[in-house]
Design a protein around this motif. Structure first.
Motif, mmCIF file in Angstrom:
data_model
loop_
_atom_site.group_PDB
_atom_site.id
_atom_site.type_symbol
_atom_site.label_atom_id
_atom_site.label_comp_id
_atom_site.label_asym_id
_atom_site.label_seq_id
_atom_site.Cartn_x
_atom_site.Cartn_y
_atom_site.Cartn_z
ATOM 1 N N THR A 335 -3.889 9.974 0.841
ATOM 2 C CA THR A 335 -4.172 11.417 0.910
ATOM 3 C C THR A 335 -3.564 12.032 2.160
ATOM 4 O OG1 THR A 335 -6.248 11.079 -0.309
ATOM 5 C CG2 THR A 335 -6.001 13.147 0.901
ATOM 6 N N THR A 338 0.364 11.985 2.131
ATOM 7 C CA THR A 338 0.938 12.963 1.207
ATOM 8 C C THR A 338 0.924 14.365 1.808
ATOM 9 O OG1 THR A 338 0.173 11.619 -0.650
ATOM 10 C CG2 THR A 338 0.809 13.889 -1.130
ATOM 11 N N VAL A 339 -0.163 14.708 2.491
ATOM 12 C CA VAL A 339 -0.242 16.017 3.148
ATOM 13 C C VAL A 339 0.829 16.127 4.227
ATOM 14 C CG1 VAL A 339 -1.656 17.486 4.630
ATOM 15 C CG2 VAL A 339 -2.681 16.369 2.635
ATOM 16 N N ALA A 422 -2.219 15.321 -3.280
ATOM 17 C CA ALA A 422 -3.191 14.994 -2.236
ATOM 18 C C ALA A 422 -4.611 15.315 -2.698
ATOM 19 C CB ALA A 422 -2.854 15.745 -0.949
#
Length: 445
Positions: A335, A338-339, A422
């Motif tokens: 997560t 990906t951000v 995300a």
């Protein structure tokens, strides 16, 4: 002397949970040959992702959207084929499953080898050949459950982690060897004239990338038919459908979409994403020397290599500590990564490529960790026959990753897509914590 009857093609009396009815040598031989075939299968599945970035350089005239679609449709066919393969282990048996599949891989490899020699090859032919490479991804849902029949639960994480991890290495192998194989004429293929790379003004043997793996696939088939045996696990089609009444099937599907769906999806599109955002197909090409811009083919193998290596290495740790906690850690890492990667998808400078690359490699690292964790969870949470079915089902749905990522990148802004990913990863991570990883979880694994 083991009481298992090993004289025929079927292992009578086989039970890996009982040391007296389990043959370690047979189990590891099966793992070795099936993993060799699976590695080649992933090379076939990601063959298009290695070839597509060079098609326009040798005279094809394909749009960015068409190239994304070429790299995406193997995910579509791979997922559909996995929905078939998940039912085949009890029907065909390991020996025929591995042997027949290895021979089927030869067809798309030969097709692509000849197609790239003529830039007039129609787009519909290329799409058809891309769909055919799905056999390489589809067989995973048969190979993994089949291998699970040969090992006790205490070794499931190690065995399945090694097979999946080394098999996934085929994604990196095809992208690593591809640029090298394109650079010279292979022995025995001198009768095929090289293509002309207009960007480098040099000959290019793009067909080598496909032809190189043909003899290895034939070897895998020979090894399978001569050395492998079957475990007498049988189940009728209707009986295998009971997995869909188990809530864990659906939760684990969501989780595996996060781990393997992202791994396969981003691996298939990595080179094109780099080229279109930072490289020769980006806005920087008009203001910078193309030779100084990053080339997707030079970096595409790194992510799959890291993810595959971690998946293979983490199996023993999953056997020791359980898979759920590692899957949960994976979700957090994916997560965040990906951000961070999304923040660099509207670059102001080609230098933004480096933090983007690091974020993507971190993403692949955690995907490998999660893939190992989930495959340890399934045999622990479910009884053997259901575990095999759920492994096949979750793998089938997650293998649509290359198709989904490809069509999303061609249909919307890449940064928006990354942020949506995300959000999905955060939901999957929360489900992992609630059902599997927290103290007192209802289904610890």
């Amino acid at each position: 002397m083991t009481p298992v009857n090993t004289s025929g093609k079927v292992l009578e009396g086989w039970n890996p949970e009982n040391p007296e009815t389990w043959d370690k040598a047979i189990a590891w031989r099966t793992l070795t040959i099936s993993t060799f075939s699976l590695t080649l299968a992933f090379c076939v599945w990601f063959l298009v992702s290695a070839i597509a970035p060079k098609l326009n350089d040798i005279g094809f005239d394909l749009s960015a959207g068409q190239l994304y679609w070429l790299a995406a449709v193997p995910g579509l066919s791979g997922g559909i084929i996995r929905l078939i393969y998940m039912f085949l282990p009890p029907v065909l048996g390991t020996r025929k499953l591995i042997g027949i599949t290895s021979l089927l891989m030869v067809i798309p490899m030969l097709g692509w080898g000849f197609a790239v020699t003529d830039p007039r090859t129609p787009f519909w032919v290329l799409i058809t050949l891309a769909l055919m490479t799905g056999i390489g991804g589809g067989c995973f849902s048969g190979y993994m459950p089949s291998t699970g029949y040969f090992f006790p639960k205490r070794m499931a994480g190690t065995a399945l982690g090694l097979q999946a991890g080394i098999g996934n290495f085929g994604v990196s192998l095809i992208q690593l060897l591809g640029p090298w194989l394109m650079g010279f004429g292979l022995l025995g293929l001198g009768f095929i004239a090289p293509q002309h790379d207009r960007a480098a003004d040099a000959p290019l043997w793009l067909h080598n990338v496909a032809f190189f793996f043909v003899p290895w696939a034939i070897l895998a088939a020979v090894l399978a038919f001569t050395l492998l045996k079957d475990v007498p696990v049988q189940a009728k089609f209707r009986e295998q459908l009971d997995i869909f009444g188990n809530p864990n099937t659906w939760i684990l599907t969501i989780v595996y979409i996060m781990t393997f769906g992202a791994f396969s999806g981003f691996a298939a599109q990595f080179a094109l994403l780099i080229n279109n955002t930072f490289g020769k197909a980006s806005g920087f090409a008009a203001t910078h020397d193309p030779a100084t811009l990053p080339k997707g083919a030079a970096f595409a193998f790194l992510g799959p290599l890291i993810g595959s290596l971690i998946r293979a290495l983490w199996g023993p740790l999953c056997d020791r500590f359980g898979g759920a906690i590692w899957t949960f850690i994976c979700g957090i890492g994916m997560t965040v990564a990906t951000v961070v990667a999304a923040l660099y998808l509207h670059p102001d400078s080609p230098d933004d490529f480096w933090p983007f690359l690091i974020a993507m490699l971190v993403l692949f690292f955690f995907s490998g960790l999660g893939n190992a964790g989930t495959f340890k969870q399934m045999p622990m949470i479910l009884e053997p026959r259901q575990a095999g079915g759920v492994i096949g089902w979750t793998a089938a749905i997650a293998s649509f990753g290359p198709f989904f990522v490809g069509i999303m990148l061609s249909a919307m802004d890449a940064q928006l897509f990354f942020f949506l990913c995300a959000g999905f990863f955060a939901i999957a991570t929360a489900l992992t914590w609630i059902y599997y990883a927290r103290p007192g979880a209802p289904y610890p694994g």
